[in-house]
Design a protein around this motif. Structure first.
Motif, PDB file in Angstrom:
ATOM      1  N   LEU A 134      34.386   4.080  46.153  1.00 48.49           N
ATOM      2  CA  LEU A 134      35.723   4.593  45.901  1.00 48.49           C
ATOM      3  C   LEU A 134      35.694   6.012  45.347  1.00 48.49           C
ATOM      4  O   LEU A 134      36.697   6.732  45.409  1.00 48.49           O
ATOM      5  CB  LEU A 134      36.471   3.676  44.918  1.00 48.49           C
ATOM      6  N   ALA A 135      34.539   6.436  44.818  1.00 52.22           N
ATOM      7  CA  ALA A 135      34.418   7.784  44.255  1.00 52.22           C
ATOM      8  C   ALA A 135      33.838   8.789  45.237  1.00 52.22           C
ATOM      9  O   ALA A 135      33.761   9.984  44.930  1.00 52.22           O
ATOM     10  CB  ALA A 135      33.550   7.740  43.000  1.00 52.22           C
ATOM     11  N   SER A 136      33.412   8.341  46.404  1.00 57.54           N
ATOM     12  CA  SER A 136      32.839   9.258  47.392  1.00 57.54           C
ATOM     13  C   SER A 136      33.865  10.319  47.768  1.00 57.54           C
ATOM     14  O   SER A 136      35.054  10.025  47.924  1.00 57.54           O
ATOM     15  CB  SER A 136      32.410   8.509  48.648  1.00 57.54           C
ATOM     16  N   MET A 137      33.399  11.557  47.944  1.00 56.30           N
ATOM     17  CA  MET A 137      34.270  12.659  48.315  1.00 56.30           C
ATOM     18  C   MET A 137      34.232  12.849  49.832  1.00 56.30           C
ATOM     19  O   MET A 137      33.164  12.900  50.439  1.00 56.30           O
ATOM     20  CB  MET A 137      33.836  13.946  47.627  1.00 56.30           C
ATOM     21  N   VAL A 138      35.400  12.931  50.434  1.00 56.72           N
ATOM     22  CA  VAL A 138      35.526  13.149  51.877  1.00 56.72           C
ATOM     23  C   VAL A 138      36.465  14.323  52.080  1.00 56.72           C
ATOM     24  O   VAL A 138      37.471  14.456  51.373  1.00 56.72           O
ATOM     25  CB  VAL A 138      36.075  11.895  52.587  1.00 56.72           C
ATOM     26  N   ASN A 139      36.162  15.154  53.062  1.00 56.55           N
ATOM     27  CA  ASN A 139      36.920  16.385  53.241  1.00 56.55           C
ATOM     28  C   ASN A 139      38.260  16.123  53.915  1.00 56.55           C
ATOM     29  O   ASN A 139      38.327  15.673  55.066  1.00 56.55           O
ATOM     30  CB  ASN A 139      36.110  17.375  54.079  1.00 56.55           C
ATOM     31  N   ASP A 140      39.335  16.382  53.187  1.00 59.91           N
ATOM     32  CA  ASP A 140      40.682  16.280  53.748  1.00 59.91           C
ATOM     33  C   ASP A 140      41.047  17.648  54.326  1.00 59.91           C
ATOM     34  O   ASP A 140      41.706  18.464  53.688  1.00 59.91           O
ATOM     35  CB  ASP A 140      41.664  15.865  52.639  1.00 59.91           C
ATOM     36  N   ALA A 141      40.563  17.884  55.537  1.00 55.22           N
ATOM     37  CA  ALA A 141      40.782  19.165  56.218  1.00 55.22           C
ATOM     38  C   ALA A 141      41.108  18.883  57.680  1.00 55.22           C
ATOM     39  O   ALA A 141      40.719  17.850  58.232  1.00 55.22           O
ATOM     40  CB  ALA A 141      39.535  20.037  56.109  1.00 55.22           C
ATOM     41  N   PRO A 142      41.836  19.792  58.340  1.00 51.59           N
ATOM     42  CA  PRO A 142      42.230  19.561  59.731  1.00 51.59           C
ATOM     43  C   PRO A 142      41.036  19.307  60.644  1.00 51.59           C
ATOM     44  O   PRO A 142      39.937  19.811  60.424  1.00 51.59           O
ATOM     45  CB  PRO A 142      42.952  20.849  60.112  1.00 51.59           C
ATOM     46  N   PRO A 152      52.861  14.121  55.314  1.00 48.67           N
ATOM     47  CA  PRO A 152      53.172  15.463  55.803  1.00 48.67           C
ATOM     48  C   PRO A 152      51.914  16.282  56.064  1.00 48.67           C
ATOM     49  O   PRO A 152      50.823  15.908  55.646  1.00 48.67           O
ATOM     50  CB  PRO A 152      54.013  16.055  54.697  1.00 48.67           C
ATOM     51  N   ASN A 153      52.104  17.394  56.752  1.00 49.67           N
ATOM     52  CA  ASN A 153      50.974  18.199  57.234  1.00 49.67           C
ATOM     53  C   ASN A 153      50.394  19.039  56.097  1.00 49.67           C
ATOM     54  O   ASN A 153      50.424  20.277  56.112  1.00 49.67           O
ATOM     55  CB  ASN A 153      51.458  19.074  58.387  1.00 49.67           C
ATOM     56  N   VAL A 154      49.812  18.328  55.101  1.00 50.74           N
ATOM     57  CA  VAL A 154      49.248  18.951  53.907  1.00 50.74           C
ATOM     58  C   VAL A 154      47.811  18.471  53.756  1.00 50.74           C
ATOM     59  O   VAL A 154      47.531  17.279  53.950  1.00 50.74           O
ATOM     60  CB  VAL A 154      50.061  18.594  52.647  1.00 50.74           C
ATOM     61  N   TYR A 155      46.892  19.382  53.382  1.00 46.73           N
ATOM     62  CA  TYR A 155      45.465  19.049  53.286  1.00 46.73           C
ATOM     63  C   TYR A 155      44.960  19.505  51.923  1.00 46.73           C
ATOM     64  O   TYR A 155      45.267  20.590  51.455  1.00 46.73           O
ATOM     65  CB  TYR A 155      44.687  19.721  54.420  1.00 46.73           C
ATOM     66  N   ASP A 156      44.146  18.652  51.284  1.00 46.98           N
ATOM     67  CA  ASP A 156      43.734  18.877  49.906  1.00 46.98           C
ATOM     68  C   ASP A 156      42.252  19.169  49.749  1.00 46.98           C
ATOM     69  O   ASP A 156      41.753  19.193  48.631  1.00 46.98           O
ATOM     70  CB  ASP A 156      44.092  17.657  49.054  1.00 46.98           C
ATOM     71  N   GLY A 157      41.541  19.322  50.847  1.00 48.10           N
ATOM     72  CA  GLY A 157      40.114  19.542  50.722  1.00 48.10           C
ATOM     73  C   GLY A 157      39.406  18.260  50.309  1.00 48.10           C
ATOM     74  O   GLY A 157      39.895  17.162  50.562  1.00 48.10           O
ATOM     75  N   PRO A 158      38.262  18.375  49.648  1.00 46.31           N
ATOM     76  CA  PRO A 158      37.513  17.177  49.242  1.00 46.31           C
ATOM     77  C   PRO A 158      38.367  16.260  48.360  1.00 46.31           C
ATOM     78  O   PRO A 158      38.995  16.699  47.408  1.00 46.31           O
ATOM     79  CB  PRO A 158      36.322  17.748  48.475  1.00 46.31           C
ATOM     80  N   ILE A 159      38.366  14.970  48.687  1.00 43.30           N
ATOM     81  CA  ILE A 159      39.221  14.000  47.994  1.00 43.30           C
ATOM     82  C   ILE A 159      38.468  12.684  47.893  1.00 43.30           C
ATOM     83  O   ILE A 159      37.685  12.326  48.776  1.00 43.30           O
ATOM     84  CB  ILE A 159      40.558  13.827  48.760  1.00 43.30           C
ATOM     85  N   ARG A 160      38.687  11.970  46.787  1.00 39.08           N
ATOM     86  CA  ARG A 160      38.015  10.681  46.611  1.00 39.08           C
ATOM     87  C   ARG A 160      38.558   9.641  47.591  1.00 39.08           C
ATOM     88  O   ARG A 160      39.726   9.670  47.982  1.00 39.08           O
ATOM     89  CB  ARG A 160      38.203  10.180  45.184  1.00 39.08           C
ATOM     90  N   VAL A 161      37.717   8.684  47.959  1.00 39.07           N
ATOM     91  CA  VAL A 161      38.100   7.625  48.887  1.00 39.07           C
ATOM     92  C   VAL A 161      39.288   6.828  48.352  1.00 39.07           C
ATOM     93  O   VAL A 161      40.218   6.497  49.091  1.00 39.07           O
ATOM     94  CB  VAL A 161      36.901   6.701  49.182  1.00 39.07           C
ATOM     95  N   ARG A 162      39.278   6.495  47.056  1.00 43.53           N
ATOM     96  CA  ARG A 162      40.399   5.749  46.467  1.00 43.53           C
ATOM     97  C   ARG A 162      41.714   6.484  46.697  1.00 43.53           C
ATOM     98  O   ARG A 162      42.696   5.902  47.171  1.00 43.53           O
ATOM     99  CB  ARG A 162      40.175   5.530  44.979  1.00 43.53           C
ATOM    100  N   GLU A 163      41.737   7.761  46.358  1.00 41.17           N
ATOM    101  CA  GLU A 163      42.969   8.529  46.487  1.00 41.17           C
ATOM    102  C   GLU A 163      43.358   8.728  47.943  1.00 41.17           C
ATOM    103  O   GLU A 163      44.543   8.691  48.299  1.00 41.17           O
ATOM    104  CB  GLU A 163      42.794   9.894  45.802  1.00 41.17           C
ATOM    105  N   ALA A 164      42.378   8.894  48.811  1.00 42.29           N
ATOM    106  CA  ALA A 164      42.672   9.111  50.230  1.00 42.29           C
ATOM    107  C   ALA A 164      43.367   7.893  50.840  1.00 42.29           C
ATOM    108  O   ALA A 164      44.310   8.025  51.626  1.00 42.29           O
ATOM    109  CB  ALA A 164      41.388   9.414  50.989  1.00 42.29           C
ATOM    110  N   LEU A 165      42.923   6.680  50.476  1.00 40.20           N
ATOM    111  CA  LEU A 165      43.572   5.478  50.988  1.00 40.20           C
ATOM    112  C   LEU A 165      44.943   5.301  50.349  1.00 40.20           C
ATOM    113  O   LEU A 165      45.921   4.973  51.027  1.00 40.20           O
ATOM    114  CB  LEU A 165      42.709   4.247  50.721  1.00 40.20           C
ATOM    115  N   ALA A 166      45.037   5.525  49.043  1.00 39.13           N
ATOM    116  CA  ALA A 166      46.303   5.341  48.345  1.00 39.13           C
ATOM    117  C   ALA A 166      47.366   6.302  48.853  1.00 39.13           C
ATOM    118  O   ALA A 166      48.550   5.956  48.906  1.00 39.13           O
ATOM    119  CB  ALA A 166      46.105   5.524  46.837  1.00 39.13           C
ATOM    120  N   ARG A 167      46.952   7.503  49.272  1.00 39.73           N
ATOM    121  CA  ARG A 167      47.900   8.503  49.766  1.00 39.73           C
ATOM    122  C   ARG A 167      47.904   8.582  51.284  1.00 39.73           C
ATOM    123  O   ARG A 167      48.569   9.430  51.873  1.00 39.73           O
ATOM    124  CB  ARG A 167      47.574   9.859  49.153  1.00 39.73           C
ATOM    125  N   SER A 168      47.143   7.696  51.921  1.00 39.99           N
ATOM    126  CA  SER A 168      47.169   7.514  53.386  1.00 39.99           C
ATOM    127  C   SER A 168      46.834   8.802  54.137  1.00 39.99           C
ATOM    128  O   SER A 168      47.543   9.222  55.038  1.00 39.99           O
ATOM    129  CB  SER A 168      48.534   6.992  53.835  1.00 39.99           C
TER     130      SER A 168
END
Length: 792
Positions: free
Chosen positions: A481-489, A507-523
């Motif tokens: 859940l703490a792994s960082m994955v790149n939230d980029a186009p 929406p068409n917004v990108y946050d760069g590296p993001i934790r797996v937990r947050e990425a799933l919670a924010r879809s």
């Protein structure tokens, strides 16, 4: 003189002996054709199949014949007296045939030439009903007499009368007095008045032509005969007779006394019983106990109906069903006759506008009468233009209503509200995640309007509802859940098609590296694609297959991560149950047990539970989905998950869930759970290509109105939350049970590494926790995360 008397006596004796001999010879001739009457000892009356809730509420009834067997002790004496006075006054005195009755009938026939009195006893009628045809021949009558005598030698008088009163046909498919009381008067036999009991007692002679629904005049005349016979035999007094004679001949058809509305579920249980017992299911008196509790089913039905009507309200009013008059108004009788022929679709009732004022209207409502429709019940009805466009807010009632229109209204507390039949549809299904028992199932807005069961049959694109399954595969293949994955186009060139694939977040917004937990919670869409690629499409496909989804027709492409496959709401709830119960796949079922008419259990469900993912993985996904409801923090700033409305509605922390919205918002989902219940709500048009659209703010409505796009979080989630308010009310909030092989560690939210200072606590499977500490250079490398309120 004496000589003649002796001769006359001898002649009479001779004739009597001849008669006995003739009867004996006749008996020997017909004996081989006589049925085995002893089976009446163990007779099983043909009774319909009943479908019930777990707590015994009647959901539906199936079978050609309506019959409700009642013990003779439970029948009111007034009803029994009515039948005996009319059909067989000497029933308790004769041996099965009534020589006095036969003689009386013969004398009437000889003297008048008319057959005014029947000579058949109740026992003879019973013999005919069970064993013989109704053909009028001498041999049939002889058989009837012998069978009647045999019946009397086997059964007591009360047993014979009980069989008769429960067997006899009484019109409109009712068989027996219990069914007749319900069909004609909607009552139990114990609730019948004298006039009603006499009416039912008069039916055996001609149930199709003497019943009060088909022929009130002849039924009233027959009732008078029954009451007259009761008076003659001193079963009632003159005052009772006069009061009953003065009672109106009032009866109407009543269906089975349904006490719980769950027609989609009832049909599933019906098909299950039919598969198991064949056509016998309709006559064996089966009691099919389903897995639903009445309070939860009622809550689920109300939640879905309210959600669909709410969608319809905010998208605008499509106008009246029909204009019934222009210049010359109908009178009340015309209006009432018209409304009586119109169907009702709970909670909507047909109505006709009779007058319209500036901010109110007077309408006639079916089975209610005249009511006032106030401005609060009208002001929502701005004009519908398209699914994504509405007219201006109403200024006066005449902007929406005109006299002579047939409309729909619904009750709202003590008041009424203008409504319309929704074109949108949906489904809600809930399970007990421990065993797969279906606790609620609603397959659409109204079963009578459309019998297609969307909960079980509608295969719709999953959208983001698929993401927890993809993430579970990633967690089993190197991610935490703490792994960082790149939230980029992503820009993927497809040489085969000569075009690029550019999936986007919404929406068409990108946050760069993001934790797996947050990425799933924010879809985050692009994160799901990257996790799918890292875990491997074959592994993800196998995970879907293990969870019960049909992967044969699913393309093995990156679009899998965005929910391109289709599933039914029932399949979706079953998949999410695996996270709720600690990693086990359940097989959903709707029938708990089946009993015969005596209470013997013929079938008992044996739930199937199969481990498919580890307890640890199920828990980790549940935690991320809990964050989808309650949010979290990154770099000291709070972010909301896509299911934040569920937390606001339920105000409890032992829930988890995921929104889902497909391309162009054609399907809106919410699937969520706690350890006691898992439920999926889906909303969409039956026309696959029709988007849900969007709505503008309505100036006539308050600040709490829903406006904007129709998404999983705004359209399906409120339905889920309304149901869960009731489903979880008897389950106190509980803490999440942490598997033993998990540990917690404080991590830095920007890097996912161990934190030397401030951070958040995160769960890890032992051995997978970070080994390095975060440092300023690492934090700078990963950068910060921004806050978005994603509804997808």
């Amino acid at each position: 003189m004496v000589k003649w008397l002796v001769r006359l006596f001898l002649f009479g004796l001779f004739m009597a002996l001849c008669g006995v001999a003739a009867i004996f010879v006749l008996y020997q001739q017909v004996k081989p054709e006589l049925p085995d009457v002893s089976e009446l000892k163990d007779i099983r009356l043909e009774t319909p199949m009943r479908v019930l809730s777990q707590d015994g509420e009647l959901i539906s009834q199936y079978g050609v014949q309506r019959r409700t067997p009642i013990a003779i002790e439970q029948m009111p004496s007034m009803l029994i007296d009515a039948f005996l006075a009319t059909e067989d006054a000497r029933f308790y005195e004769h041996p099965g045939i009534d020589p006095i009755g036969i003689s009386r009938a013969a004398i009437v026939w000889f003297t008048t030439g008319e057959k005014r009195q029947g000579a058949s006893t109740i026992t003879q009628q019973l013999a005919r009903n069970f064993f013989l045809s109704r053909e009028k021949t001498i041999i049939r009558k002889v058989k009837e007499i012998f069978i009647a005598l045999h019946i009397e030698s086997l059964l007591s008088k009360d047993e014979i009368l009980s069989l008769y009163l429960n067997k006899i046909s009484l019109g409109h498919r009712s068989h027996g007095v219990g069914a007749a009381a319900q069909v004609y008067y909607g009552k139990e036999v114990s609730e019948l008045t004298l006039a009603e009991a006499a009416m039912i007692a008069g039916l055996p002679q001609g149930p199709s032509v003497l019943n009060p629904i088909s022929n009130p005049k002849r039924a009233g005349e027959r009732r008078a005969i029954v009451l007259g016979r009761m008076l003659e035999t001193n079963k009632i007094n003159r005052q009772q007779y006069n009061e009953a004679m003065a009672a109106p001949v009032a009866a109407r058809y009543h269906g089975a006394e349904i006490t719980l509305h769950a027609p989609y579920l009832a049909e599933m249980a019906h098909q299950f019983a039919l598969t198991m017992f064949g056509e016998e299911a309709y006559t064996r008196g089966l009691n099919v106990y389903t897995t639903v509790q009445s309070d939860e089913q009622q809550a689920g039905t109300a939640a879905l109906v309210d959600g669909l009507l709410g969608y319809d309200l905010r998208h605008g009013y499509r106008g009246a069903t029909e204009q019934l008059w222009q210049d010359t108004p109908w009178d009340n009788e015309q209006i009432e006759q018209y409304l009586a022929q119109q169907p009702s679709y709970w909670p909507l009732e047909p109505a006709i506008v009779t007058r319209v004022a500036e901010r109110s209207a007077t309408v006639m409502v079916k089975d209610v009468g005249e009511i006032s429709l106030e401005w609060d019940g009208i002001k929502w009805a701005r004009r519908y233009i398209a699914d994504n466009r509405q007219g201006h807010a109403l200024r006066k009632a005449t902007d929406a209503l005109n006299a002579g229109e047939q409309i729909w209204v619904r009750p709202q507390g003590e008041h009424w509200m203008l409504a319309q039949l929704p074109e949108i549809n949906g489904a809600l299904v809930a399970l007990d995640p421990s065993n797969g028992a279906v606790t609620t199932l609603v397959g659409g807005f109204n079963f009578n309007l459309n019998k297609f069961n969307r909960a079980q049959q509608a295969e719709r694109q999953m959208g983001s509802n698929i993401k927890p399954f993809i993430y579970s595969a990633a967690l089993d293949n190197g991610f935490t859940l703490a792994s960082m994955v790149n939230d980029a186009p992503i820009n993927h060139w497809d040489a085969g098609s000569g075009s690029s694939w550019k999936p986007r977040n919404s929406p068409n917004v990108y946050d760069g590296p993001i934790r797996v937990r947050e990425a799933l919670a924010r879809s985050k869409n692009v994160v799901s694609i990257r996790l799918l690629r890292e875990a491997g499409i074959p592994i993800a496909m196998q995970r879907l297959n293990d969870l019960g989804f049909d992967t044969e027709n699913i393309p093995a492409t990156d679009s899998l991560a965005l929910g391109s496959p289709s599933a039914t709401p029932l399949q979706m709830a079953t998949g999410y149950a695996t996270f709720a119960n600690g990693g086990n796949k359940v097989t959903p079922f709707v029938v708990q047990r089946i009993e015969d008419s005596t209470g013997m259990v013929l079938y008992e469900a044996n739930p199937m539970v199969t481990p498919v993912i580890s307890e640890e993985t199920a828990f980790l996904v549940s935690q991320a989905l809990n964050s989808a409801i309650w949010g979290g923090s990154s770099n000291g700033r709070h972010w909301n998950g896509t299911g934040w409305r569920a937390g606001r509605a339920l105000k409890r922390h032992d829930i988890a869930g995921k929104t889902g919205t497909t391309n162009d918002s054609r399907d809106a989902w919410f699937s969520g759970f706690n350890p006691n219940r898992v439920a999926t709500a889906w909303v969409g048009f039956d026309d696959f290509g029709r988007p849900l659209g969007r709505t503008a703010h309505n100036a006539n409505l308050g600040a709490s109105q829903v406006a904007g796009g129709e998404f999983g979080g705004s359209t399906a989630l409120p339905i889920w939350a309304d149901y869960m308010q009731v489903a979880l009310q008897d389950f106190p909030e509980q803490k999440w049970v942490v598997p033993q092989n998990l540990t917690t560690t404080t991590i830095d939210t920007q890097s996912g590494l161990l934190s030397r200072g401030k951070g958040v606590s995160e769960y890890f499977i032992k051995g997978t926790e970070p080994k390095r500490y975060s440092s300023p250079s690492v934090t700078q490398q990963f950068g910060g995360t921004s806050v978005t309120d994603d509804l997808f």
